[in-house]
Design a protein around this motif. Structure first.
Motif, PDB file in Angstrom:
ATOM      1  N   GLU A   1       9.750   8.037  -7.640  1.00 28.84           N
ATOM      2  CA  GLU A   1       9.768   6.934  -8.612  1.00 28.84           C
ATOM      3  C   GLU A   1      10.760   5.855  -8.207  1.00 28.84           C
ATOM      4  O   GLU A   1      10.504   4.661  -8.406  1.00 28.84           O
ATOM      5  CB  GLU A   1      10.091   7.482 -10.003  1.00 28.84           C
ATOM      6  CG  GLU A   1       8.970   8.356 -10.574  1.00 28.84           C
ATOM      7  CD  GLU A   1       9.220   8.737 -12.012  1.00 28.84           C
ATOM      8  OE1 GLU A   1      10.393   8.718 -12.439  1.00 28.84           O
ATOM      9  OE2 GLU A   1       8.243   9.056 -12.722  1.00 28.84           O
ATOM     10  N   HIS A   2      11.898   6.267  -7.655  1.00 28.15           N
ATOM     11  CA  HIS A   2      12.885   5.286  -7.177  1.00 28.15           C
ATOM     12  C   HIS A   2      12.282   4.416  -6.074  1.00 28.15           C
ATOM     13  O   HIS A   2      12.473   3.186  -6.053  1.00 28.15           O
ATOM     14  CB  HIS A   2      14.121   6.022  -6.664  1.00 28.15           C
ATOM     15  CG  HIS A   2      15.184   5.123  -6.118  1.00 28.15           C
ATOM     16  ND1 HIS A   2      16.091   4.459  -6.929  1.00 28.15           N
ATOM     17  CD2 HIS A   2      15.486   4.747  -4.836  1.00 28.15           C
ATOM     18  CE1 HIS A   2      16.908   3.737  -6.185  1.00 28.15           C
ATOM     19  NE2 HIS A   2      16.559   3.887  -4.903  1.00 28.15           N
ATOM     20  N   LEU A   3      11.531   5.039  -5.146  1.00 30.53           N
ATOM     21  CA  LEU A   3      10.926   4.294  -4.033  1.00 30.53           C
ATOM     22  C   LEU A   3       9.796   3.389  -4.518  1.00 30.53           C
ATOM     23  O   LEU A   3       9.634   2.266  -4.021  1.00 30.53           O
ATOM     24  CB  LEU A   3      10.419   5.268  -2.978  1.00 30.53           C
ATOM     25  CG  LEU A   3      11.516   6.058  -2.247  1.00 30.53           C
ATOM     26  CD1 LEU A   3      10.899   7.141  -1.385  1.00 30.53           C
ATOM     27  CD2 LEU A   3      12.387   5.125  -1.403  1.00 30.53           C
ATOM     28  N   LEU A   4       8.992   3.855  -5.482  1.00 33.58           N
ATOM     29  CA  LEU A   4       7.904   3.024  -6.004  1.00 33.58           C
ATOM     30  C   LEU A   4       8.451   1.775  -6.695  1.00 33.58           C
ATOM     31  O   LEU A   4       7.847   0.700  -6.627  1.00 33.58           O
ATOM     32  CB  LEU A   4       7.043   3.827  -6.975  1.00 33.58           C
ATOM     33  CG  LEU A   4       6.170   4.930  -6.352  1.00 33.58           C
ATOM     34  CD1 LEU A   4       5.417   5.687  -7.445  1.00 33.58           C
ATOM     35  CD2 LEU A   4       5.192   4.349  -5.341  1.00 33.58           C
ATOM     36  N   LYS A   5       9.598   1.902  -7.329  1.00 39.00           N
ATOM     37  CA  LYS A   5      10.218   0.742  -7.959  1.00 39.00           C
ATOM     38  C   LYS A   5      10.668  -0.286  -6.921  1.00 39.00           C
ATOM     39  O   LYS A   5      10.703  -1.489  -7.199  1.00 39.00           O
ATOM     40  CB  LYS A   5      11.423   1.179  -8.802  1.00 39.00           C
ATOM     41  CG  LYS A   5      11.056   1.944 -10.057  1.00 39.00           C
ATOM     42  CD  LYS A   5      12.320   2.376 -10.807  1.00 39.00           C
ATOM     43  CE  LYS A   5      11.968   3.184 -12.054  1.00 39.00           C
ATOM     44  NZ  LYS A   5      13.191   3.668 -12.742  1.00 39.00           N
ATOM     45  N   MET A   6      11.013   0.185  -5.736  1.00 35.46           N
ATOM     46  CA  MET A   6      11.471  -0.720  -4.683  1.00 35.46           C
ATOM     47  C   MET A   6      10.317  -1.432  -3.982  1.00 35.46           C
ATOM     48  O   MET A   6      10.536  -2.430  -3.285  1.00 35.46           O
ATOM     49  CB  MET A   6      12.291   0.063  -3.639  1.00 35.46           C
ATOM     50  CG  MET A   6      13.562   0.692  -4.185  1.00 35.46           C
ATOM     51  SD  MET A   6      14.447   1.663  -2.928  1.00 35.46           S
ATOM     52  CE  MET A   6      14.980   0.364  -1.811  1.00 35.46           C
ATOM     53  N   CYS A   7       9.089  -0.916  -4.130  1.00 29.59           N
ATOM     54  CA  CYS A   7       7.927  -1.531  -3.482  1.00 29.59           C
ATOM     55  C   CYS A   7       7.472  -2.775  -4.250  1.00 29.59           C
ATOM     56  O   CYS A   7       7.892  -3.012  -5.392  1.00 29.59           O
ATOM     57  CB  CYS A   7       6.780  -0.527  -3.403  1.00 29.59           C
ATOM     58  SG  CYS A   7       7.123   0.914  -2.380  1.00 29.59           S
ATOM     59  N   GLY A   8       6.593  -3.551  -3.642  1.00 33.39           N
ATOM     60  CA  GLY A   8       6.086  -4.757  -4.288  1.00 33.39           C
ATOM     61  C   GLY A   8       5.313  -4.457  -5.565  1.00 33.39           C
ATOM     62  O   GLY A   8       4.651  -3.416  -5.676  1.00 33.39           O
ATOM     63  N   ARG A   9       5.360  -5.346  -6.522  1.00 34.83           N
ATOM     64  CA  ARG A   9       4.689  -5.114  -7.816  1.00 34.83           C
ATOM     65  C   ARG A   9       3.178  -5.129  -7.682  1.00 34.83           C
ATOM     66  O   ARG A   9       2.475  -4.478  -8.462  1.00 34.83           O
ATOM     67  CB  ARG A   9       5.136  -6.184  -8.820  1.00 34.83           C
ATOM     68  CG  ARG A   9       6.594  -6.046  -9.237  1.00 34.83           C
ATOM     69  CD  ARG A   9       6.920  -7.028 -10.352  1.00 34.83           C
ATOM     70  NE  ARG A   9       8.294  -6.886 -10.812  1.00 34.83           N
ATOM     71  CZ  ARG A   9       8.823  -7.588 -11.808  1.00 34.83           C
ATOM     72  NH1 ARG A   9       8.079  -8.525 -12.431  1.00 34.83           N
ATOM     73  NH2 ARG A   9      10.069  -7.391 -12.169  1.00 34.83           N
ATOM     74  N   GLU A  10       2.654  -5.872  -6.728  1.00 35.79           N
ATOM     75  CA  GLU A  10       1.202  -5.985  -6.560  1.00 35.79           C
ATOM     76  C   GLU A  10       0.646  -4.956  -5.567  1.00 35.79           C
ATOM     77  O   GLU A  10      -0.421  -5.137  -5.017  1.00 35.79           O
ATOM     78  CB  GLU A  10       0.866  -7.397  -6.068  1.00 35.79           C
ATOM     79  CG  GLU A  10       1.329  -8.506  -6.987  1.00 35.79           C
ATOM     80  CD  GLU A  10       0.728  -8.382  -8.383  1.00 35.79           C
ATOM     81  OE1 GLU A  10      -0.454  -7.991  -8.487  1.00 35.79           O
ATOM     82  OE2 GLU A  10       1.445  -8.664  -9.351  1.00 35.79           O
TER      83      GLU A  10
ATOM     84  N   GLN B   1      -0.101   3.681 -12.066  1.00 35.55           N
ATOM     85  CA  GLN B   1      -1.356   3.123 -11.550  1.00 35.55           C
ATOM     86  C   GLN B   1      -2.037   2.248 -12.597  1.00 35.55           C
ATOM     87  O   GLN B   1      -1.854   2.433 -13.813  1.00 35.55           O
ATOM     88  CB  GLN B   1      -2.298   4.256 -11.113  1.00 35.55           C
ATOM     89  CG  GLN B   1      -1.804   5.015  -9.895  1.00 35.55           C
ATOM     90  CD  GLN B   1      -2.802   6.045  -9.408  1.00 35.55           C
ATOM     91  OE1 GLN B   1      -3.379   6.800 -10.192  1.00 35.55           O
ATOM     92  NE2 GLN B   1      -3.026   6.096  -8.102  1.00 35.55           N
ATOM     93  N   ASN B   2      -2.850   1.334 -12.097  1.00 31.33           N
ATOM     94  CA  ASN B   2      -3.554   0.394 -12.961  1.00 31.33           C
ATOM     95  C   ASN B   2      -5.065   0.596 -12.786  1.00 31.33           C
ATOM     96  O   ASN B   2      -5.629   0.257 -11.748  1.00 31.33           O
ATOM     97  CB  ASN B   2      -3.155  -1.046 -12.601  1.00 31.33           C
ATOM     98  CG  ASN B   2      -3.852  -2.072 -13.471  1.00 31.33           C
ATOM     99  OD1 ASN B   2      -4.234  -1.778 -14.607  1.00 31.33           O
ATOM    100  ND2 ASN B   2      -4.016  -3.275 -12.945  1.00 31.33           N
TER     101      ASN B   2
ATOM    102  N   PHE C   1       0.864  -1.187   0.000  1.00 34.01           N
ATOM    103  CA  PHE C   1       0.000   0.000   0.000  1.00 34.01           C
ATOM    104  C   PHE C   1       0.902   1.239   0.000  1.00 34.01           C
ATOM    105  O   PHE C   1       1.572   1.514   1.000  1.00 34.01           O
ATOM    106  CB  PHE C   1      -0.897  -0.004   1.238  1.00 34.01           C
ATOM    107  CG  PHE C   1      -2.138   0.833   1.109  1.00 34.01           C
ATOM    108  CD1 PHE C   1      -3.399   0.274   1.245  1.00 34.01           C
ATOM    109  CD2 PHE C   1      -2.061   2.189   0.832  1.00 34.01           C
ATOM    110  CE1 PHE C   1      -4.545   1.047   1.121  1.00 34.01           C
ATOM    111  CE2 PHE C   1      -3.184   2.965   0.710  1.00 34.01           C
ATOM    112  CZ  PHE C   1      -4.439   2.399   0.851  1.00 34.01           C
ATOM    113  N   ALA C   2       0.943   1.966  -1.132  1.00 31.54           N
ATOM    114  CA  ALA C   2       1.790   3.164  -1.247  1.00 31.54           C
ATOM    115  C   ALA C   2       0.917   4.378  -1.533  1.00 31.54           C
ATOM    116  O   ALA C   2       0.064   4.349  -2.422  1.00 31.54           O
ATOM    117  CB  ALA C   2       2.822   2.992  -2.362  1.00 31.54           C
ATOM    118  N   VAL C   3       1.147   5.459  -0.763  1.00 35.42           N
ATOM    119  CA  VAL C   3       0.390   6.705  -0.920  1.00 35.42           C
ATOM    120  C   VAL C   3       1.361   7.849  -1.163  1.00 35.42           C
ATOM    121  O   VAL C   3       2.378   7.971  -0.466  1.00 35.42           O
ATOM    122  CB  VAL C   3      -0.457   7.009   0.335  1.00 35.42           C
ATOM    123  CG1 VAL C   3      -1.233   8.311   0.143  1.00 35.42           C
ATOM    124  CG2 VAL C   3      -1.409   5.861   0.632  1.00 35.42           C
ATOM    125  N   VAL C   4       1.044   8.679  -2.143  1.00 34.28           N
ATOM    126  CA  VAL C   4       1.815   9.891  -2.404  1.00 34.28           C
ATOM    127  C   VAL C   4       0.879  11.080  -2.195  1.00 34.28           C
ATOM    128  O   VAL C   4       0.007  11.350  -3.019  1.00 34.28           O
ATOM    129  CB  VAL C   4       2.398   9.918  -3.833  1.00 34.28           C
ATOM    130  CG1 VAL C   4       3.242  11.168  -4.033  1.00 34.28           C
ATOM    131  CG2 VAL C   4       3.228   8.661  -4.088  1.00 34.28           C
TER     132      VAL C   4
END
Length: 519
Positions: free
Chosen positions: A165-174, A196-197, A146-149
């Protein structure tokens, strides 16, 4: 519809009731079901409408407090906003057993790393500091689901894009990704398409304006001279008597001088800079919230995400740079349905900015002025001045701002006159101009013309000599001067020609002149 009907568990609903929140706001009614269902979300809603709880409550409910790893990440552009989110996360996460840790720039890194040893499930921080800790391998984000900006538009348009963007890449894909903001800029839309999907988008236009401004917000402007803006700020604070006011400036370099002048006039003032250290910033905000400080000066960057419940007044010493900046400035007041006022101070040449903001935001700015200690509409103030005879133009009053009394305006003119005298540019009154015109007609001399030392004495001698000549000639014109001999002319021509020549050339020319027969 209640929080329970929206899907929140009993622990969170009981905590909300204890905090005095009985019913969800419009944005919370729309966001909670979608975010609890695991969908990516875009929350675009005016400031003060409850956006923080709209994403924080679903996040806390979906976190497993028993797992000893980071499962959720909330990023904010400023230290103040991150600390506000952290306080809410601690309050509502406590009954669920969810631990949260703040990683915020400007604070002690060693202390924050020490807190990481408690294995928190939620990280709240600023992008730069979170990335710094992640690069030291003290923080793992692979299990983040669960990522919030928060304030996404500002983060992606003002320099935090690479870190996020660097941190979002490090988070889980799902992971579930949520973007939150008061306005939806082009930079934010590009980030939505990339990260986002099939996101769900909030829509609160039924309750608030589409421009991101509260419907309970009043928009005023005062017009006057630039140099008189500080004086007008003092009058507004003293006559309106707000419990607190936030003052915006565009230039950071002006804050120190402005703060000193306002304090000299007896106001309790604090200031926030974009690079204010965390401890100093926290102390300034604490004084402001407790009422010990009446006025808080800030720039747009320093005031991002400030949560000031009940703030009644925002004053913009200089107009906002664009519509987005105006929305974020004015959004500090009129929050959660309360009334508020946003005042913009403009010089005559800045009037077009107000017209532009009106068209872009679809709001009406009301022209105001101060009359006998009250804020009145410009039409009412001018009408009262005209009825009382105060509005008629008198000599020396041309250009006086409508909100300034005659005595104050004349005093400012005296100060201006004194400053110009100190620089050798004394302004000339009408009587002095008339006198100088008469002198020009009598003497033919320009007023203020510079004269060399002793010029007056020489002029007197010339005048006396002319009088003696008149007596000697009986008032007849003097005889024409006798022409100078040719030899004197040639000598002068030679001297002029020899000026600057080397000695050997001068000697040669003089010898040639002596050998030349006399004419």
């Amino acid at each position: 519809m209640s929080f329970t009907e929206l899907g929140l568990n009993d622990a969170l609903t009981d905590k909300l009731k204890a905090a005095g929140i009985a019913e969800p706001s419009e944005v919370q009614r729309q966001a909670l079901p979608a975010l609890l269902g695991g969908k990516d979300g875009i929350i675009v809603s005016p400031t003060g409408t409850g956006k923080t709880l709209a994403y924080l409550l679903p996040l806390l409910q979906r976190i497993d407090g028993s797992r000893k790893e980071v499962q959720a990440l909330v990023l904010a552009p400023t230290q103040e906003l991150a600390m506000q989110i952290m306080r809410e996360a601690e309050a509502y996460g406590q009954p669920l057993g969810v631990k949260a840790t703040a990683l915020i720039g400007g604070a002690s890194l060693a202390r924050q790393l020490e807190r990481m040893k408690s294995k928190p499930a939620l990280i709240v921080g600023t992008p730069g500091r979170v990335r710094e800790v992640a690069n030291t391998r003290k923080l793992s984000l692979h299990a983040v689901s669960f990522a919030v900006v928060d304030e996404t538009d500002r983060i992606f348009s003002l320099g935090g894009k690479n870190d996020v963007e660097h941190l979002l890449k490090m988070c889980g894909r799902e992971r579930q990704t949520v973007f939150v903001s008061a306005t939806r800029s082009q930079a934010m839309k590009e980030a939505e398409r990339k990260w986002q999907n099939d996101p769900w988008v909030s829509d609160v236009t039924g309750k608030e304006n589409e421009n991101g401004l509260s419907s309970t917000l009043r928009h005023w402007y005062f017009q006057g001279d630039r140099r008189d803006k500080i004086d007008l700020i003092l009058k507004l604070v003293r006559h309106m008597k707000p419990t607190a006011a936030l003052l915006f400036v565009n230039d950071t370099e002006k804050i120190g001088e402005l703060q000193a002048k306002l304090r000299y006039e007896g106001l309790s003032v604090d200031a926030l800079y974009g690079d204010t250290r965390g401890q100093e910033r926290g102390e300034a905000m604490q004084r402001f919230r407790n009422g010990r400080t009446k006025l808080l000066i800030a720039t747009d960057v320093a005031a991002r995400g400030l949560d000031l419940p009940g703030l009644p007044l925002v004053v913009q010493m200089e107009p906002a740079l664009d519509a987005d900046h105006y929305v974020h400035r004015s959004g500090r007041t009129a929050r959660m349905g309360r009334e508020g006022t946003s005042i913009t101070l403009i010089a005559p040449e800045e009037r077009f900015i107000v017209d532009k903001l009106e068209k872009q935001l679809g709001v009406t700015f009301e022209p105001k002025m101060l009359y006998e200690g009250r804020v009145v509409s410009l039409e009412e103030g001018l009408a009262r001045k005209g009825a009382s005879g105060k509005g008629r133009s008198k000599p020396g009053e041309e250009g006086r701002p409508a909100w300034k009394s005659k005595a104050e305006y004349m005093a400012s003119l005296e100060k201006r006159k004194a400053s110009t005298e100190g620089q050798g540019r004394e302004p000339k009154p009408a009587a002095a101009e008339a006198k100088q015109g008469a002198e020009r007609r009598d003497t033919g001399k320009l007023p203020g013309a510079r004269t060399e030392p002793g010029a007056g004495i020489r002029a007197a001698k010339v005048h006396a000599a002319a009088g003696k000549r008149d007596e000697a000639t009986g008032g007849k014109p003097a005889a024409k001067p006798v022409a100078k001999p040719a030899k004197i002319k040639s000598d002068r021509a030679r001297d002029q020609k020899n000026k600057g020549a080397p000695k050997w050339l001068k000697a040669k020319r003089e010898a040639a002149a002596e050998d030349k027969p006399a004419e």
